[in-house]
Write a protein that holds these residues in place. Structure first.
Motif, PDB file in Angstrom:
ATOM      1  N   ILE A   1       0.923 -10.311  -6.013  1.00  0.00           N
ATOM      2  CA  ILE A   1       0.634 -10.529  -4.600  1.00  0.00           C
ATOM      3  C   ILE A   1       0.784  -9.227  -3.819  1.00  0.00           C
ATOM      4  CG2 ILE A   1       1.202 -12.981  -4.635  1.00  0.00           C
ATOM      5  CD1 ILE A   1       3.887 -12.418  -3.555  1.00  0.00           C
ATOM      6  N   PHE A   2       0.149  -9.193  -2.666  1.00  0.00           N
ATOM      7  CA  PHE A   2       0.134  -7.982  -1.849  1.00  0.00           C
ATOM      8  C   PHE A   2       0.896  -8.209  -0.545  1.00  0.00           C
ATOM      9  CE2 PHE A   2      -3.505  -7.624  -4.622  1.00  0.00           C
ATOM     10  CZ  PHE A   2      -3.425  -6.308  -5.047  1.00  0.00           C
ATOM     11  N   TYR A   3       1.716  -7.239  -0.206  1.00  0.00           N
ATOM     12  CA  TYR A   3       2.492  -7.263   1.041  1.00  0.00           C
ATOM     13  C   TYR A   3       1.565  -7.478   2.236  1.00  0.00           C
ATOM     14  CZ  TYR A   3       5.895  -5.542   4.534  1.00  0.00           C
ATOM     15  OH  TYR A   3       6.744  -5.414   5.601  1.00  0.00           O
ATOM     16  N   GLU A   4       0.425  -6.796   2.227  1.00  0.00           N
ATOM     17  CA  GLU A   4      -0.514  -6.878   3.350  1.00  0.00           C
ATOM     18  C   GLU A   4      -1.068  -8.292   3.499  1.00  0.00           C
ATOM     19  OE1 GLU A   4       0.378  -3.033   2.067  1.00  0.00           O
ATOM     20  OE2 GLU A   4      -0.698  -4.527   0.871  1.00  0.00           O
ATOM     21  N   ASP A   5      -1.321  -8.966   2.372  1.00  0.00           N
ATOM     22  CA  ASP A   5      -1.788 -10.351   2.432  1.00  0.00           C
ATOM     23  C   ASP A   5      -0.696 -11.252   3.001  1.00  0.00           C
ATOM     24  OD1 ASP A   5      -4.131  -9.503   1.283  1.00  0.00           O
ATOM     25  OD2 ASP A   5      -3.658 -10.237  -0.717  1.00  0.00           O
TER      26      ASP A   5
ATOM     27  N   THR B   1      -4.575  -0.513   3.900  1.00  0.00           N
ATOM     28  CA  THR B   1      -3.600   0.238   4.705  1.00  0.00           C
ATOM     29  C   THR B   1      -3.584  -0.233   6.150  1.00  0.00           C
ATOM     30  OG1 THR B   1      -5.277   1.953   5.052  1.00  0.00           O
ATOM     31  CG2 THR B   1      -3.698   2.304   3.264  1.00  0.00           C
ATOM     32  N   ASP B   2      -4.278  -1.344   6.419  1.00  0.00           N
ATOM     33  CA  ASP B   2      -4.271  -1.924   7.755  1.00  0.00           C
ATOM     34  C   ASP B   2      -4.724  -3.364   7.639  1.00  0.00           C
ATOM     35  OD1 ASP B   2      -3.899  -2.072  10.445  1.00  0.00           O
ATOM     36  OD2 ASP B   2      -5.587  -0.798  11.006  1.00  0.00           O
ATOM     37  N   VAL B   3      -4.272  -4.219   8.530  1.00  0.00           N
ATOM     38  CA  VAL B   3      -4.746  -5.604   8.589  1.00  0.00           C
ATOM     39  C   VAL B   3      -4.856  -5.992  10.046  1.00  0.00           C
ATOM     40  CG1 VAL B   3      -3.750  -6.355   6.388  1.00  0.00           C
ATOM     41  CG2 VAL B   3      -2.415  -6.611   8.486  1.00  0.00           C
ATOM     42  N   MET B   4      -5.552  -7.092  10.280  1.00  0.00           N
ATOM     43  CA  MET B   4      -5.658  -7.628  11.631  1.00  0.00           C
ATOM     44  C   MET B   4      -4.351  -8.321  11.989  1.00  0.00           C
ATOM     45  SD  MET B   4      -7.704  -8.010  14.231  1.00  0.00           S
ATOM     46  CE  MET B   4      -9.367  -7.824  13.600  1.00  0.00           C
ATOM     47  N   SER B   5      -3.728  -7.909  13.041  1.00  0.00           N
ATOM     48  CA  SER B   5      -2.440  -8.456  13.458  1.00  0.00           C
ATOM     49  C   SER B   5      -2.621  -9.583  14.457  1.00  0.00           C
ATOM     50  CB  SER B   5      -1.590  -7.353  14.095  1.00  0.00           C
ATOM     51  OG  SER B   5      -0.531  -7.886  14.844  1.00  0.00           O
TER      52      SER B   5
ATOM     53  N   ARG C   1      13.376  -2.506   8.907  1.00  0.00           N
ATOM     54  CA  ARG C   1      13.096  -1.543   9.970  1.00  0.00           C
ATOM     55  C   ARG C   1      11.969  -2.013  10.881  1.00  0.00           C
ATOM     56  NH1 ARG C   1      10.035   3.020  10.614  1.00  0.00           N
ATOM     57  NH2 ARG C   1       8.892   2.406   8.751  1.00  0.00           N
ATOM     58  N   LYS C   2      10.745  -2.071  10.355  1.00  0.00           N
ATOM     59  CA  LYS C   2       9.591  -2.497  11.157  1.00  0.00           C
ATOM     60  C   LYS C   2       8.788  -3.601  10.478  1.00  0.00           C
ATOM     61  CE  LYS C   2       8.486   1.525  14.033  1.00  0.00           C
ATOM     62  NZ  LYS C   2       7.369   2.441  14.396  1.00  0.00           N
ATOM     63  N   GLY C   3       8.584  -3.452   9.180  1.00  0.00           N
ATOM     64  CA  GLY C   3       7.817  -4.457   8.452  1.00  0.00           C
ATOM     65  C   GLY C   3       6.360  -4.539   8.853  1.00  0.00           C
ATOM     66  N   GLU C   4       5.805  -3.436   9.286  1.00  0.00           N
ATOM     67  CA  GLU C   4       4.417  -3.436   9.764  1.00  0.00           C
ATOM     68  C   GLU C   4       3.460  -2.901   8.704  1.00  0.00           C
ATOM     69  OE1 GLU C   4       4.384  -1.086  13.299  1.00  0.00           O
ATOM     70  OE2 GLU C   4       5.567  -2.517  14.462  1.00  0.00           O
ATOM     71  N   VAL C   5       2.218  -3.279   8.833  1.00  0.00           N
ATOM     72  CA  VAL C   5       1.150  -2.680   8.041  1.00  0.00           C
ATOM     73  C   VAL C   5       0.460  -1.652   8.915  1.00  0.00           C
ATOM     74  CG1 VAL C   5      -0.984  -3.074   6.760  1.00  0.00           C
ATOM     75  CG2 VAL C   5       0.826  -4.805   6.725  1.00  0.00           C
ATOM     76  N   GLY C   6       0.398  -0.413   8.448  1.00  0.00           N
ATOM     77  CA  GLY C   6      -0.243   0.641   9.222  1.00  0.00           C
ATOM     78  C   GLY C   6       0.725   1.557   9.941  1.00  0.00           C
ATOM     79  N   ASP C   7       2.040   1.345   9.753  1.00  0.00           N
ATOM     80  CA  ASP C   7       3.020   2.222  10.412  1.00  0.00           C
ATOM     81  C   ASP C   7       2.916   3.655   9.897  1.00  0.00           C
ATOM     82  OD1 ASP C   7       5.283   2.789  12.124  1.00  0.00           O
ATOM     83  OD2 ASP C   7       6.532   2.815  10.331  1.00  0.00           O
ATOM     84  N   TRP C   8       2.297   3.837   8.741  1.00  0.00           N
ATOM     85  CA  TRP C   8       2.112   5.182   8.185  1.00  0.00           C
ATOM     86  C   TRP C   8       1.389   6.100   9.170  1.00  0.00           C
ATOM     87  CZ3 TRP C   8      -2.795   7.127   7.685  1.00  0.00           C
ATOM     88  CH2 TRP C   8      -3.851   6.208   7.712  1.00  0.00           C
ATOM     89  N   LYS C   9       0.576   5.527  10.049  1.00  0.00           N
ATOM     90  CA  LYS C   9      -0.179   6.345  11.010  1.00  0.00           C
ATOM     91  C   LYS C   9       0.753   7.076  11.976  1.00  0.00           C
ATOM     92  CE  LYS C   9      -3.960   2.992  10.858  1.00  0.00           C
ATOM     93  NZ  LYS C   9      -4.651   1.929  11.603  1.00  0.00           N
TER      94      LYS C   9
ATOM     95  N   ASN D   1       0.834  -1.199   0.000  1.00  0.00           N
ATOM     96  CA  ASN D   1       0.000   0.000   0.000  1.00  0.00           C
ATOM     97  C   ASN D   1       0.875   1.257   0.000  1.00  0.00           C
ATOM     98  OD1 ASN D   1      -0.165   1.638   2.703  1.00  0.00           O
ATOM     99  ND2 ASN D   1      -0.135  -0.518   3.382  1.00  0.00           N
ATOM    100  N   ALA D   2       0.370   2.294  -0.649  1.00  0.00           N
ATOM    101  CA  ALA D   2       1.168   3.484  -0.935  1.00  0.00           C
ATOM    102  C   ALA D   2       1.686   4.176   0.325  1.00  0.00           C
ATOM    103  CB  ALA D   2       0.335   4.467  -1.763  1.00  0.00           C
ATOM    104  N   LYS D   3       0.877   4.241   1.354  1.00  0.00           N
ATOM    105  CA  LYS D   3       1.270   4.990   2.552  1.00  0.00           C
ATOM    106  C   LYS D   3       2.425   4.318   3.290  1.00  0.00           C
ATOM    107  CE  LYS D   3      -2.863   7.691   3.620  1.00  0.00           C
ATOM    108  NZ  LYS D   3      -4.055   7.829   4.474  1.00  0.00           N
ATOM    109  N   ASP D   4       2.321   3.009   3.499  1.00  0.00           N
ATOM    110  CA  ASP D   4       3.430   2.312   4.150  1.00  0.00           C
ATOM    111  C   ASP D   4       4.652   2.269   3.244  1.00  0.00           C
ATOM    112  OD1 ASP D   4       2.415   1.665   6.713  1.00  0.00           O
ATOM    113  OD2 ASP D   4       1.240   0.032   5.880  1.00  0.00           O
TER     114      ASP D   4
END
Length: 606
Positions: free
Chosen positions: A205-209, A307-311, A271-279, A145-148
């Motif tokens: 494929i998607f990073y978030e998936d 831009t977010d997933v269930m962790s 660095r973090k490899g998280e989904v939603g770190d853009w926040k 996703n663009a933001k992350d």
């Protein structure tokens, strides 16, 4: 590759480090590339791959290294030691990379390797050497996703002394939006491969998936590579490619690159490899501006980014409470948002798919998506069913976006699912004369399926015992209210409101006939071969194995499929394995009383 060769690669970077600088950008066919790459682009463009080579393409900082490691482990049967034979850029060369000597370029590394080779690139589709497509090479594209992506790229540009000076965060966002960063526009990049994915045998494929359900995505890559590995090996690969394991793996974490080039005191490569770190980076004003620009640049593309997933680390969600709305019991989080749902204004081209829960919604949605995509299985595996179609009343309690927020990002015509009874459907659907498909299932099998669903769905109200659940069903005390009123409400309105009324049992008895009925209702005309393919792709067996339809994309904290599968049996008459003779007699008597004024032709067996 030997340890000495691995060290020689690091030593080459160390030797050349004094010549390393933040290279300026030079446009190549309108795409800004680092000067060292642009000046060598004729040779890059002329590269001729072998047909067995695999291309892994991404925009920078979108999951390239992660995917390279997964692929290498798959090709080496999960052997961790084999995949620590050399650093990632040696095992899987970076096609276009060029550094000052004696660092070998990507082309030099590739010239010394025998096919099949794993080749990485950040080039946009139009700059990829034509030989990859002429030789029909397999290609995996990873999109984030663009933001992350912009956040990760910003930190990478700060620590990578070969990239142009990033400047302040505020300015960097605007460079990203304008496509002024190395390798150009993120928007054009992700769209370019998306548009070509079907023609060019590209696995998109998607990073978030990958973050949400890494096992599912590893299995997708495995199948794409025509491999078949045991469950134990897949489990090992998932563990070896977790963020923690990758960050500690010296052959994957780029510690082979000296600090003079990658300054890890500024930021780690991983660095973090998280989904939603853009926040943690965007201000509300920056986010609003970015979103408006995103809508403009992506309005013609239907790419299901999140831009977010269930962790896995998120707290277990408590079971819902039931709240009455106009006499209908709804889960509390849905009831809270119902006013906004009621105000939703659809487009006349939108299609509404309605069912009481566990009556065939997912099956029907998959059939519709395949019909709308001419039976193209890859198009219909582009994303989970919850992304390809929108659950109108869903909330952020279980998903990254509510149904209403998801609909705002989609252009009509949209396929919209609901479990709401007729009287709670937004009036806009009737006013706009939207086509509606209603799926009804006999009450006994619906009840059995809903009971098991309550057991595996950890956010539903506690189901209690089987006997309790039967009585709740008869007393209209389950989510979405009375089954009896639900099926009658749409039946009575079917002729006035352009509603195609389907029966689950008819779909089981003669699926081709019902697929053709849906096709005609949608004013489509598909060939017999395409219809046959759709019928085959939507068999119970195929639906149960389809990771984009079987809800394995939701974590076990929400849908615990060790308790019961989301797609469980799909049989007509399974109720006989659950109802006692006394329960069946009492249920039948209650059914006759509630349904005596209506003649809906339900079947409880064939």
């Amino acid at each position: 590759m030997s340890e000495n060769e691995e060290l020689s690669y690091s030593a080459a970077i160390q030797e050349a480090s004094k010549s390393i600088c933040r290279f300026p950008l030079i446009p190549v066919e309108g795409i800004p590339l680092r000067s060292s790459i642009a000046n060598n682009f004729d040779a890059i463009s002329a590269f001729c791959p072998d047909s067995s080579d695999l291309l892994i393409a991404t925009y920078p900082k979108a999951g390239t290294t992660w995917t390279q490691e997964i692929v290498d482990l798959l090709l080496h049967n999960g052997d961790a030691e084999a995949c620590r034979r050399a650093p990632t850029p040696v095992r899987s060369p970076f096609l276009e990379i060029c550094y000052p000597p004696p660092i070998p370029s990507g082309l030099e590394l590739l010239s010394k390797m025998a096919p099949p080779r794993i080749i990485k690139t950040h080039l946009p589709f139009q700059l990829v050497p034509a030989g990859f497509w002429e030789k029909k090479c397999k290609a995996i594209y990873v999109a984030r996703n663009a933001k992350d992506n912009v956040v990760s790229y910003y930190h990478f540009d700060r620590m990578n002394m070969t990239q142009p000076e990033p400047g302040p965060w505020e300015g960097y966002i605007h460079k990203f939006m304008r496509g002024d960063l190395p390798w150009g526009s993120w928007y054009d990049h992700v769209k370019g491969y998306w548009e070509e994915r079907d023609k060019r045998n590209i696995l998109y494929i998607f990073y978030e998936d990958m973050k949400e359900n890494p096992r599912r995505e590893v299995e997708r890559i495995m199948r794409y590579l025509d491999l078949s590995l045991s469950d134990d090996i897949i489990t090992r690969i998932v563990e070896l490619t977790s963020f923690t394991a990758m960050k500690e793996n010296p052959m994957a974490n780029y510690t082979c690159v000296p600090t003079r080039v990658y300054d890890r005191s500024i930021s780690a490569f991983m660095r973090k490899g998280e989904v939603g770190d853009w926040k943690n980076h965007f201000t509300p004003e920056q986010s609003a501006e970015f979103d408006a620009d995103y809508q403009r640049q992506m309005k013609q593309a239907d790419i299901p980014f999140r831009t977010d997933v269930m962790s896995d680390k998120q707290t277990v969600i408590p079971r819902s409470l039931l709240v009455p709305i106009e006499g209908i019991l709804l889960e509390d989080h849905i009831a809270e948002g119902l006013e906004a749902v009621s105000a939703f204004s659809p487009h006349p081209s939108d299609l509404l798919v309605v069912a009481y829960p566990k009556s065939g919604s997912t099956w029907t949605l998959e059939i519709i998506d395949l019909l709308l995509h001419n039976g193209d299985v890859e198009s219909c595996r582009r994303a989970p069913i919850t992304v390809r179609t929108t659950f109108l009343e869903s909330t952020v309690r279980l998903r990254s976006k509510s149904g209403l927020d998801q609909l705002k990002e989609l252009d009509p015509p949209r396929v919209i699912k609901t479990h709401l009874p007729f009287q709670l459907i937004p009036v806009g659907f009737r006013e706009k004369k939207c086509k509606t498909i209603y799926v009804a299932r006999n009450p006994k099998d619906t009840l059995v399926s809903f009971y098991y669903f309550h057991h595996m769905n950890k956010t539903c109200p506690e189901p209690g015992t089987w006997d309790d659940f039967v009585r709740k069903f008869m007393r209209d005390e389950l989510p979405w209210g009375s089954w009896y009123d639900h099926v009658k409400g749409f039946w009575e309105e079917r002729h006035k409101r352009n509603i195609l009324y389907l029966f689950y049992e008819d779909m089981k008895e003669n699926p081709r006939r019902e697929v053709e009925r849906i096709m005609k209702f949608l004013d489509l005309s598909l060939s017999d071969d395409v219809i046959s393919r759709i019928v085959e792709l939507t068999t119970f067996k195929n639906m149960k194995e389809n990771p984009m339809a079987n809800y394995t994309f939701l974590p076990n904290e929400i849908y615990d499929q060790s308790v019961s599968k989301f797609i469980r049996k799909g049989e007509v008459g399974d109720w006989k394995n659950h109802f006692t003779a006394e329960q069946a007699a009492e249920f039948d008597e209650d059914y006759k009383k509630k349904m005596k004024q209506v003649n809906i032709p339900f079947k409880t067996e064939f």
